[in-house]
Scaffold this motif. Structure first.
Motif, mmCIF file in Angstrom:
data_model
loop_
_atom_site.group_PDB
_atom_site.id
_atom_site.type_symbol
_atom_site.label_atom_id
_atom_site.label_comp_id
_atom_site.label_asym_id
_atom_site.label_seq_id
_atom_site.Cartn_x
_atom_site.Cartn_y
_atom_site.Cartn_z
ATOM 1 N N VAL A 148 0.857 -1.183 0.000
ATOM 2 C CA VAL A 148 0.000 0.000 0.000
ATOM 3 C C VAL A 148 0.894 1.234 0.000
ATOM 4 C CG1 VAL A 148 -1.759 1.302 1.277
ATOM 5 C CG2 VAL A 148 -1.835 -1.201 1.224
ATOM 6 N N THR A 149 0.695 2.110 -0.985
ATOM 7 C CA THR A 149 1.536 3.294 -1.133
ATOM 8 C C THR A 149 0.676 4.543 -1.215
ATOM 9 O OG1 THR A 149 1.538 3.210 -3.551
ATOM 10 C CG2 THR A 149 3.239 1.931 -2.402
ATOM 11 N N ALA A 150 1.315 5.689 -1.246
ATOM 12 C CA ALA A 150 0.587 6.964 -1.256
ATOM 13 C C ALA A 150 -0.134 7.214 -2.575
ATOM 14 C CB ALA A 150 1.553 8.117 -0.959
ATOM 15 N N SER A 151 0.397 6.666 -3.660
ATOM 16 C CA SER A 151 -0.200 6.947 -4.975
ATOM 17 C C SER A 151 -0.945 5.770 -5.574
ATOM 18 C CB SER A 151 0.884 7.393 -5.959
ATOM 19 O OG SER A 151 1.887 6.390 -6.078
ATOM 20 N N GLY A 152 -0.725 4.562 -5.050
ATOM 21 C CA GLY A 152 -1.393 3.387 -5.589
ATOM 22 C C GLY A 152 -1.059 3.154 -7.051
ATOM 23 N N PHE A 153 -2.030 2.645 -7.816
ATOM 24 C CA PHE A 153 -1.818 2.377 -9.235
ATOM 25 C C PHE A 153 -2.205 3.564 -10.114
ATOM 26 C CE2 PHE A 153 -2.733 -2.462 -8.654
ATOM 27 C CZ PHE A 153 -1.527 -2.607 -7.999
ATOM 28 N N GLY A 154 -2.564 4.677 -9.490
ATOM 29 C CA GLY A 154 -2.984 5.830 -10.265
ATOM 30 C C GLY A 154 -4.465 5.894 -10.545
ATOM 31 N N TYR A 155 -5.277 5.099 -9.830
ATOM 32 C CA TYR A 155 -6.728 5.137 -10.042
ATOM 33 C C TYR A 155 -7.374 6.421 -9.521
ATOM 34 C CZ TYR A 155 -7.380 0.454 -11.866
ATOM 35 O OH TYR A 155 -7.373 -0.645 -12.671
ATOM 36 N N LEU A 156 -6.794 7.027 -8.523
ATOM 37 C CA LEU A 156 -7.274 8.280 -7.939
ATOM 38 C C LEU A 156 -8.568 8.137 -7.149
ATOM 39 C CD1 LEU A 156 -6.535 10.802 -10.867
ATOM 40 C CD2 LEU A 156 -5.032 10.087 -8.997
ATOM 41 N N TRP A 157 -8.968 6.911 -6.830
ATOM 42 C CA TRP A 157 -10.178 6.756 -6.015
ATOM 43 C C TRP A 157 -10.048 7.529 -4.706
ATOM 44 C CZ3 TRP A 157 -11.946 0.895 -6.075
ATOM 45 C CH2 TRP A 157 -12.319 0.543 -7.395
ATOM 46 N N HIS A 158 -8.846 7.498 -4.142
ATOM 47 C CA HIS A 158 -8.672 8.126 -2.829
ATOM 48 C C HIS A 158 -8.840 9.640 -2.867
ATOM 49 C CE1 HIS A 158 -4.684 8.603 -4.651
ATOM 50 N NE2 HIS A 158 -4.421 9.524 -3.741
ATOM 51 N N THR A 159 -8.726 10.239 -4.051
ATOM 52 C CA THR A 159 -8.897 11.687 -4.155
ATOM 53 C C THR A 159 -10.360 12.097 -4.193
ATOM 54 O OG1 THR A 159 -8.858 11.753 -6.587
ATOM 55 C CG2 THR A 159 -6.723 11.799 -5.439
ATOM 56 N N ALA A 160 -11.244 11.145 -4.518
ATOM 57 C CA ALA A 160 -12.666 11.467 -4.647
ATOM 58 C C ALA A 160 -13.536 10.743 -3.631
ATOM 59 C CB ALA A 160 -13.148 11.121 -6.063
ATOM 60 N N ASP A 161 -13.011 9.650 -3.067
ATOM 61 C CA ASP A 161 -13.783 8.820 -2.141
ATOM 62 C C ASP A 161 -12.941 8.601 -0.888
ATOM 63 O OD1 ASP A 161 -15.277 6.978 -0.763
ATOM 64 O OD2 ASP A 161 -15.520 5.586 -2.436
ATOM 65 N N GLU A 162 -13.342 9.244 0.199
ATOM 66 C CA GLU A 162 -12.581 9.189 1.451
ATOM 67 C C GLU A 162 -12.353 7.761 1.940
ATOM 68 O OE1 GLU A 162 -13.742 10.267 5.969
ATOM 69 O OE2 GLU A 162 -13.814 11.978 4.561
ATOM 70 N N ARG A 163 -13.241 6.856 1.547
ATOM 71 C CA ARG A 163 -13.107 5.468 1.992
ATOM 72 C C ARG A 163 -11.768 4.874 1.590
ATOM 73 N NH1 ARG A 163 -16.360 1.183 -0.926
ATOM 74 N NH2 ARG A 163 -15.445 -0.719 -0.109
ATOM 75 N N PHE A 164 -11.197 5.310 0.464
ATOM 76 C CA PHE A 164 -9.946 4.757 -0.040
ATOM 77 C C PHE A 164 -8.739 5.653 0.256
ATOM 78 C CE2 PHE A 164 -13.283 2.596 -2.264
ATOM 79 C CZ PHE A 164 -12.837 1.291 -2.302
#
Length: 725
Positions: A310-326
């Motif tokens: 688990v890293t800060a950028s992941g695979f580049g999906y950007l889910w974490h930028t729009a969905d706090e759950r991720f």
């Protein structure tokens, strides 16, 4: 399995110094789903024109193709040629066979489903009623009539592993409008599992679009945890009200409630008629809006992130930028929600999927069941990353063939083992239990990674941190263990023989000072540089191999086994040196006619033939200049001879395979055709399936082009015979 948009597990996904229910499955009405007890040889079944349901389910514990001389007994087609550069944008099969499209990404599979629009402007709500993206593992569950399993009607469960955002959205991942919750929700809706009724009508297979069985399970579907780790603090996350406009925090879950499944790669099924979907590269969907994640030295969470990638950028999906759950900076335990085997009842749309924690948490790649002569049940599983392990789970209870309800929680209690392969071709299954001694002589209950108030808590931690437990006991690091397959026990053949694809490992033997996964569980995922060993004998193993083992005493309860390498894959006319390292030892006739590399999907049909699917770049370039496109091959487990049966479109992966009870229809998945295309030019590399067919499976609906679509093809013999015979 994965494509370049979903980083392959031979590339480091982590920043480091190294380069690179309980009662949730309701019993279905028995006259439609009852499994008929019985057995028969393959010749008897063929003569009868069909097989019983128990015949299907029990063949996975079953039979060699009868030994013969000269021709490859039991395989009745000749190898088709490799599809080399430039790769054709079609599915090719041998003469005498026909491949047709069954379903593709975006096709409606529920009564509320809308037809696919090639503009990609449909939203998450539409996608939740349509076939998901990037087909992977699958299984066909036949309906029954008067005690006989039907071969013209059933429920198909198919994994939807990941998405290529550049074709999922009109303007790609970001585009002019930027990335927001609407794109995130559509991406999440395209992941998971598609469950659809399929039926053969007037000689053509079609999706029953108004079927009550049609449904989607996505990254946001409510599910539950069960088994030894359920309720543990590490499985308690922020609870959210998941809406189209965002995820609103409402509290904390109880360790039993969980949302969604994602990166569903390979699969399995159970003798009691449920589907098993395996969560693989789940780690890449998480990120941190702070730009960092806890370090391995900072405590339990940081160490888990490090070991599981688990890293800060992941695979580049950007889910974490729009969905706090991720966003792990706001919801740090959510990664622990994934990495499990999920059990699903295909015939009960109201049932809640169950994440079975007793099977351990890692990057699951298939779950092959075996039932031995005493009705003991085991599941064999791989962890798909470089230098990870092969596992076996043995249920505490026995399979009851006459009482389906008695089996519904078998996967909640048992023992998880990890494999150690010795150089003398023997091996051990090491139990991952509190009292098991690590290679340092310290019991797992006394290891700081798993310490707890009692052995129940210790076991929960062992299962949540299965990779770290396997590190501690000195299991054998493997070259990306992916699909497992059990050889059918037919015609009196009684051995429990299991196969596993080892796709590749470019770090094997890559260092003059080899490193292994540290026994304290601190190694960054995929970063070790191990030396070659007996079970993984090639340095820079770019073409991979297939290993197999037989359980001692023909019981799944065995803690010892014998093993050998079934095939080293490679290019027999390569110019790469050293030649022996890359040429492989595929048995084919003429030599070189069925070379493969990067074996991935693996499956035995009901008659004892082994089918092997591949996952490489798929365009016939570079190391694949002679091997060409990805393929599906058939192999004889006795002679080891391979024959190439199918080649896929440009830049696709061939993955997912299942068959009707009579053996006369084969379903095969085609994933990410034309991968690496851009949002500005979606058909840059492929326009499949529109490049091959003009109409959908109903023969009436025009097949839209404009962007490539993953899907499922259905293959039949022109003479109506058994596939491969």
């Amino acid at each position: 399995m994965k494509g370049s948009s979903h980083p392959s597990n031979d590339v480091s996904l982590n920043t480091s110094e190294n380069q690179s229910i309980h009662d949730i499955i309701d019993q279905v009405e028995p006259t439609r789903r009852r499994f008929i007890k019985g057995a028969a040889s393959s010749s008897m079944l063929a003569a009868a024109g069909g097989v019983t349901m128990s015949g299907i389910l029990n063949t996975v514990e079953a039979a060699p193709i009868p030994a013969g001389t000269g021709q490859q007994v039991g395989i009745g087609f000749e190898s088709i040629a490799a599809d080399t550069l430039p790769v054709a944008d079609v599915v090719r099969v041998p003469d005498g066979y026909t491949a047709e499209l069954l379903v593709a990404w975006g096709d409606p599979i529920t009564p509320a489903g809308a037809a696919f629009e090639s503009s990609a402007t449909q939203d998450a709500d539409a996608q939740e009623e349509q076939y998901g993206a990037h087909t992977d593992g699958m299984h066909f569950f036949p309906f029954t009539s008067r005690g006989k399993a039907l071969s013209d009607r059933g429920v198909l469960c198919a994994n939807n592993e990941y998405t290529q955002e550049e074709i999922l959205h009109p303007d790609g991942l970001v585009g002019a409008s930027g990335y927001g919750i609407a794109k995130c929700r559509k991406s999440q809706a395209a992941h998971g599992i598609s469950i659809l009724e399929v039926r053969k009508l007037a000689g053509k297979w079609q999706v029953v679009k108004d079927s009550p069985y049609g449904r989607r399970l996505t990254a946001n579907t409510p599910m539950i945890f069960s088994g030894p780790a359920a309720g543990h603090d590490l499985l308690k996350f922020n609870d959210y009200d998941i809406t189209p406009s965002g995820s609103v925090k409402t509290g904390t879950t109880d360790g039993f409630k969980v949302y969604g499944t994602q990166n569903n790669c390979a699969n399995g099924f159970t003798p009691w008629g449920t589907y098993l979907t395996c969560e693989e590269n789940w780690n890449g969907y998480f990120g941190s809006t702070t730009g960092s994640v806890p370090s391995a030295a900072s405590g339990e969470t940081g160490k888990l992130y490090n070991r599981y990638g688990v890293t800060a950028s992941g695979f580049g999906y950007l889910w974490h930028t729009a969905d706090e759950r991720f966003d792990v900076s706001k919801n740090p335990n959510e990664p622990n929600a994934f990495g499990w085997v999920v059990e699903v009842d295909p015939f009960n749309p109201e049932s809640v999927p169950v994440k079975r924690t007793a099977l351990g948490r890692f990057k699951h790649e298939s779950a092959q069941h075996v039932v031995d002569a005493a009705n003991n049940v085991a599941l064999y599983m791989g962890d798909d990353e470089r230098n990870e392990y092969i596992y076996k789970f043995v249920c505490s209870g026995k399979y009851n063939a006459t009482n389906r309800a008695a089996n519904l929680n078998l996967l909640d209690s048992g023992t998880l083992y990890v494999a150690k392969f010795n150089s003398d071709l023997t091996g051990q299954w090491i139990p991952l239990l509190p009292g098991t001694l690590g290679s340092n002589g310290i019991a797992l209950r006394n290891n700081p990674n798993f310490s707890g108030a009692n052995d129940a808590e210790v076991l929960a931690k062992i299962l949540i941190k299965a990779r770290m437990a396997a590190d501690a006991v000195g299991a054998t690091m493997m070259d990306r263990p992916e699909w497992t397959a059990a050889r059918p026990r037919l015609n009196g053949y009684g051995k429990i023989e299991v196969y596993c694809t080892l796709t590749n490992n470019n770090r094997r033997g890559s260092s003059a000072s080899p490193t292994s996964n540290a026994t304290d569980g601190s190694t960054t995922a995929g970063s070790a540089r191990p030396a070659v060993d007996a079970a993984n004998p090639r340095a820079n193993n770019i073409y991979g191999h297939i290993i197999r083992w037989q359980e001692n005493a023909d019981t799944v309860l065995a803690t010892g086994f014998t093993w050998n390498i079934f095939a080293q894959c490679g290019d027999s006319v390569t110019t790469k040196t050293p030649y022996a390292q890359y040429s492989g030892d595929i048995v084919d006739n003429p030599a070189g006619s069925a070379d493969i590399g990067a074996p991935d999907g693996l499956w035995f049909d009901w008659f004892g033939r082994l089918w092997v699917q591949t996952d490489q770049i798929g365009d016939g370039s570079g190391d694949w200049i002679n091997i060409g496109a990805n393929s599906l091959s058939c192999a004889d487990p006795n002679t080891k001879e391979f024959r190439r049966f199918l080649t896929g479109p440009n830049k696709c992966e061939v993955t997912g395979i299942t068959m009707t009870p009579d053996g006369k229809t084969l379903f095969v998945g085609i994933q990410h055709p034309g991968e690496e295309s851009t949002a500005a030019n979606p058909t840059q590399f492929s326009n499949w399936p529109a490049s091959q067919w003009s109409f959908a499976s109903d023969g009436v609906t025009p097949l839209p082009g404009g962007r490539p679509r993953s899907g499922v093809v259905v293959i039949t013999r022109n003479d109506g015979g058994v596939i491969g015979a």
